[in-house]
Design a protein around this motif. Structure first.
Motif, PDB file in Angstrom:
ATOM      1  N   THR A   1      68.945  23.420 -61.370  1.00  0.00           N
ATOM      2  CA  THR A   1      68.859  22.528 -60.226  1.00  0.00           C
ATOM      3  C   THR A   1      67.905  21.396 -60.587  1.00  0.00           C
ATOM      4  O   THR A   1      66.936  21.596 -61.315  1.00  0.00           O
ATOM      5  N   VAL A   2      68.183  20.200 -60.067  1.00  0.00           N
ATOM      6  CA  VAL A   2      67.325  19.045 -60.324  1.00  0.00           C
ATOM      7  C   VAL A   2      66.830  18.499 -58.993  1.00  0.00           C
ATOM      8  O   VAL A   2      67.602  18.374 -58.042  1.00  0.00           O
ATOM      9  N   ARG A   3      65.541  18.198 -58.954  1.00  0.00           N
ATOM     10  CA  ARG A   3      64.922  17.615 -57.765  1.00  0.00           C
ATOM     11  C   ARG A   3      64.270  16.291 -58.140  1.00  0.00           C
ATOM     12  O   ARG A   3      63.925  16.062 -59.294  1.00  0.00           O
ATOM     13  N   LEU A   4      64.072  15.452 -57.135  1.00  0.00           N
ATOM     14  CA  LEU A   4      63.370  14.188 -57.307  1.00  0.00           C
ATOM     15  C   LEU A   4      62.955  13.686 -55.942  1.00  0.00           C
ATOM     16  O   LEU A   4      63.354  14.242 -54.925  1.00  0.00           O
ATOM     17  N   ASP A   5      62.128  12.649 -55.942  1.00  0.00           N
ATOM     18  CA  ASP A   5      61.871  11.970 -54.685  1.00  0.00           C
ATOM     19  C   ASP A   5      62.004  10.483 -54.909  1.00  0.00           C
ATOM     20  O   ASP A   5      61.831   9.968 -56.010  1.00  0.00           O
ATOM     21  N   VAL A   6      62.383   9.807 -53.854  1.00  0.00           N
ATOM     22  CA  VAL A   6      62.597   8.370 -53.866  1.00  0.00           C
ATOM     23  C   VAL A   6      61.924   7.809 -52.613  1.00  0.00           C
ATOM     24  O   VAL A   6      61.845   8.488 -51.588  1.00  0.00           O
ATOM     25  N   VAL A   7      61.420   6.593 -52.710  1.00  0.00           N
ATOM     26  CA  VAL A   7      60.735   5.957 -51.583  1.00  0.00           C
ATOM     27  C   VAL A   7      61.755   5.631 -50.491  1.00  0.00           C
ATOM     28  O   VAL A   7      62.881   5.209 -50.778  1.00  0.00           O
ATOM     29  N   GLN A   8      61.382   5.837 -49.248  1.00  0.00           N
ATOM     30  CA  GLN A   8      62.242   5.516 -48.111  1.00  0.00           C
ATOM     31  C   GLN A   8      62.780   4.091 -48.240  1.00  0.00           C
ATOM     32  O   GLN A   8      62.037   3.164 -48.531  1.00  0.00           O
ATOM     33  N   GLY A   9      64.082   3.928 -48.065  1.00  0.00           N
ATOM     34  CA  GLY A   9      64.712   2.614 -48.085  1.00  0.00           C
ATOM     35  C   GLY A   9      65.023   2.069 -49.469  1.00  0.00           C
ATOM     36  O   GLY A   9      65.562   0.975 -49.592  1.00  0.00           O
ATOM     37  N   SER A  10      64.707   2.821 -50.512  1.00  0.00           N
ATOM     38  CA  SER A  10      64.954   2.357 -51.879  1.00  0.00           C
ATOM     39  C   SER A  10      66.451   2.364 -52.195  1.00  0.00           C
ATOM     40  O   SER A  10      67.163   3.315 -51.866  1.00  0.00           O
ATOM     41  N   ALA A  11      66.903   1.315 -52.874  1.00  0.00           N
ATOM     42  CA  ALA A  11      68.303   1.251 -53.309  1.00  0.00           C
ATOM     43  C   ALA A  11      68.624   2.371 -54.293  1.00  0.00           C
ATOM     44  O   ALA A  11      69.786   2.758 -54.429  1.00  0.00           O
ATOM     45  N   ALA A  12      67.625   2.907 -54.973  1.00  0.00           N
ATOM     46  CA  ALA A  12      67.855   3.987 -55.941  1.00  0.00           C
ATOM     47  C   ALA A  12      68.451   5.226 -55.269  1.00  0.00           C
ATOM     48  O   ALA A  12      69.153   6.005 -55.923  1.00  0.00           O
TER      49      ALA A  12
END
Length: 177
Positions: free
Chosen positions: A133-144
């Motif tokens: 399993t892979v996890r990550l976090d991205v900033v709210q509203g990021s195009a990523a």
């Protein structure tokens, strides 16, 4: 992570006579060393600035220091395009099992060319092969976030600043269907 990974990314066609010809971006990953920390920290500041300013969280020092504090020499790779620095990515073991992707930054001039998709696909192929399993976090509203959703990541949790996402390994999902 392998010492080097080399691949090509499909680049969207050009306007006019080049529109029908697919173009490719040749890229490779190389293991990052301590000499890469500052260039990656500077890239992080450039890439993260718009989203952090929008969220009222941009701090010239903190944006770079977070990279310095969390740099994982054994797990971080530099993305090279035609031998030149184009970005970075870290894929390290997650405390909750599986893998954690972080510090995935591409220079602005490299974005929108299929490079991020190609690099992410290579990392996910490794995780899938290992059944991880892979996890990550991205900033709210990021195009990523859209990139990650296109590759099967789903919302795990969120707060006012971060969106935490998870992706089950492809082999595990196929076994259930």
């Amino acid at each position: 992570m392998d010492a080097r990974t080399t691949a090509e990314a499909e680049r969207p066609g050009q306007k006019g006579s080049e529109a029908s010809r697919p173009s490719r971006v040749r890229w490779e990953l190389r293991v990052a060393g301590t000499a890469d920390v500052e260039p990656i920290a500077e890239l992080r500041a450039v890439v993260m600035r718009p989203d952090l300013v929008r969220l009222g969280r941009y701090d010239e020092h903190r944006v770079r220091q977070r990279l310095r504090d969390t740099f994982c020499e054994g797990y971080t790779s530099v993305v090279l395009v035609d031998g030149a620095f184009a970005g970075s990515v870290t894929m390290r073991p997650s405390p909750s099992g599986g893998q954690w992707i972080e510090h995935f930054y591409l220079a602005p001039e490299q974005q929108g060319r299929g490079l991020g998709t190609s690099v992410l696909r290579a990392l996910l192929d490794r995780a899938d092969a290992a059944g991880e399993t892979v996890r990550l976090d991205v900033v709210q509203g990021s195009a990523a976030r859209r990139l990650y959703e296109r590759h099967g990541f789903t919302l795990e949790s969120q707060d006012p600043i971060d969106v935490f996402m998870v992706r089950a390994p492809r082999v595990e999902r196929e076994a259930r269907t």
